[in-house]
Design a protein around this motif. Sequence first.
Motif, short mmCIF file in Angstrom:
data_model
loop_
_atom_site.label_atom_id
_atom_site.label_comp_id
_atom_site.label_asym_id
_atom_site.label_seq_id
_atom_site.Cartn_x
_atom_site.Cartn_y
_atom_site.Cartn_z
N MET A 1 1.07 -1.49 -0.28
CA MET A 1 -0.34 0.62 0.17
C MET A 1 0.51 0.93 0.12
SD MET A 1 -2.69 -1.20 2.92
CE MET A 1 -3.51 -2.46 3.05
N ASP A 2 0.58 2.24 -1.20
CA ASP A 2 1.35 2.96 -0.75
C ASP A 2 0.86 4.04 -0.34
OD1 ASP A 2 2.81 5.21 -1.52
OD2 ASP A 2 1.99 5.62 -3.93
N ALA A 3 1.62 5.04 1.05
CA ALA A 3 1.22 5.78 1.93
C ALA A 3 1.43 7.31 1.36
CB ALA A 3 1.56 5.93 2.95
N VAL A 4 2.11 7.30 0.16
CA VAL A 4 2.99 8.78 -0.01
C VAL A 4 2.12 9.54 -0.68
CG1 VAL A 4 4.60 10.08 -2.17
CG2 VAL A 4 4.83 7.28 -1.40
N VAL A 5 1.73 11.37 -0.33
CA VAL A 5 0.58 11.63 -0.75
C VAL A 5 1.41 12.58 -1.86
CG1 VAL A 5 -0.03 13.76 0.11
CG2 VAL A 5 -0.25 12.32 1.79
N LYS A 6 -0.28 12.35 -2.83
CA LYS A 6 0.52 13.33 -4.16
C LYS A 6 -0.97 13.55 -4.44
CE LYS A 6 -0.96 9.15 -7.42
NZ LYS A 6 -0.23 8.23 -8.52
N THR A 7 -0.92 14.70 -4.95
CA THR A 7 -2.15 15.47 -6.23
C THR A 7 -2.19 15.21 -7.41
OG1 THR A 7 -1.31 17.67 -4.77
CG2 THR A 7 -3.25 17.79 -6.62
N VAL A 8 -3.23 14.74 -7.71
CA VAL A 8 -3.76 14.19 -9.60
C VAL A 8 -4.98 15.57 -9.60
CG1 VAL A 8 -2.71 12.40 -8.40
CG2 VAL A 8 -5.24 12.29 -8.21
N SER A 9 -5.04 15.44 -10.98
CA SER A 9 -6.43 15.97 -11.79
C SER A 9 -7.63 15.25 -12.30
CB SER A 9 -5.72 16.86 -13.19
OG SER A 9 -7.19 17.32 -12.98
N VAL A 10 -8.70 14.93 -11.04
CA VAL A 10 -9.53 14.65 -11.37
C VAL A 10 -10.93 14.73 -11.53
CG1 VAL A 10 -10.91 11.79 -9.74
CG2 VAL A 10 -8.51 12.48 -9.73
N LYS A 11 -11.90 14.42 -12.80
CA LYS A 11 -13.24 14.96 -12.80
C LYS A 11 -13.81 14.51 -12.00
CE LYS A 11 -13.63 13.66 -17.84
NZ LYS A 11 -13.84 15.06 -18.39
N LEU A 12 -14.52 15.89 -11.06
CA LEU A 12 -15.13 15.66 -10.55
C LEU A 12 -16.89 15.06 -10.26
CD1 LEU A 12 -16.09 17.57 -8.10
CD2 LEU A 12 -17.34 19.31 -9.02
N ALA A 13 -17.14 14.37 -11.57
CA ALA A 13 -17.84 13.77 -11.70
C ALA A 13 -17.98 11.94 -10.71
CB ALA A 13 -18.52 13.82 -12.86
N GLN A 14 -16.74 12.11 -11.28
CA GLN A 14 -16.17 10.52 -10.93
C GLN A 14 -15.60 10.58 -9.93
OE1 GLN A 14 -13.05 10.49 -13.84
NE2 GLN A 14 -14.62 9.80 -15.68
N LEU A 15 -15.80 11.01 -8.77
CA LEU A 15 -15.57 10.97 -7.42
C LEU A 15 -16.76 10.43 -6.61
CD1 LEU A 15 -14.00 14.81 -6.25
CD2 LEU A 15 -12.62 12.26 -6.42
N ARG A 16 -16.00 9.43 -5.84
CA ARG A 16 -16.99 8.94 -5.11
C ARG A 16 -17.39 9.57 -3.72
NH1 ARG A 16 -18.07 3.55 -5.60
NH2 ARG A 16 -19.84 3.27 -4.40
N PRO A 17 -18.26 9.53 -2.95
CA PRO A 17 -18.76 10.29 -2.31
C PRO A 17 -18.09 8.91 -0.16
CG PRO A 17 -20.71 10.01 -2.50
CD PRO A 17 -19.67 9.63 -3.83
N THR A 18 -18.09 8.93 0.41
CA THR A 18 -17.97 8.84 1.58
C THR A 18 -19.01 8.52 2.56
OG1 THR A 18 -15.74 9.26 2.69
CG2 THR A 18 -15.65 7.69 0.97
N GLN A 19 -19.98 9.94 2.38
CA GLN A 19 -20.70 10.52 3.27
C GLN A 19 -22.38 9.59 2.83
OE1 GLN A 19 -20.70 14.49 4.19
NE2 GLN A 19 -18.54 14.09 4.98
N MET A 20 -23.28 9.95 3.13
CA MET A 20 -24.69 9.37 3.26
C MET A 20 -25.31 10.44 2.81
SD MET A 20 -24.56 6.10 3.17
CE MET A 20 -26.11 6.09 2.49
#
Length: 204
Positions: A1-20
């Motif tokens: 498991m990679d614990a290295v923090v990195k910043t990437v560009s992602v399509k907002l619509a593809q983000l999965r929520p972890t709240q209800m």
Amino acid sequence: MDAVVKTVSVKLAQLRPTQMAVGYEEVGVKRAKWRALSAGEKLRFLASHPFPAVFGPDAQYFLIDGHHMALALLQEQVDLVSVRQIEDLSNLEANQFFLALRKRGLICSSGAPQTLSEMPRALQDLADDPFRSLTARLRRDCGCPKDHAPFAEFRWADFLRVHLKLDLHRSDPALAIKAAKKLIREAWCKDPCAGCRCMKEAAS
């Protein structure tokens, strides 16, 4: 498991929520603030506010915080956002991944799903929780800084949910916020922050 923090560009619509759920009223507040920004200010905001997320199964990013802002930006037709990948757990299968999030304290136990499949699959699938909006209004009206304790606003919302009727929040928002201030002041603000206007109101 990679614990290295990195910043990437992602399509907002593809983000999965972890709240209800989120507070739709609070989402509207954030949309209004976004619209008030100039084009340059919007670009600077997006560049300086990466969303924290965990890289998970099926090469998906699971949003850990900032659900209100993410949904607001999605509704404002924002396409790409910066994501701060705090951990790579993509080698885990769905149930293992879900348990790993819970073990790390990345999913609130309040009203939490019990499996990954129970989570909303997209930001637009988040339900409305009026008490999350009431909590946000309460914090703004009181002048208190954001409580960075894990899931503090969930606890505030759950507390108000027990002691305030939803009908009051809908029919008389001003009275609801007044009642909420009194409840929070008595139950939570034993040692109020320096800028807390609730305590000043109570003393006046």
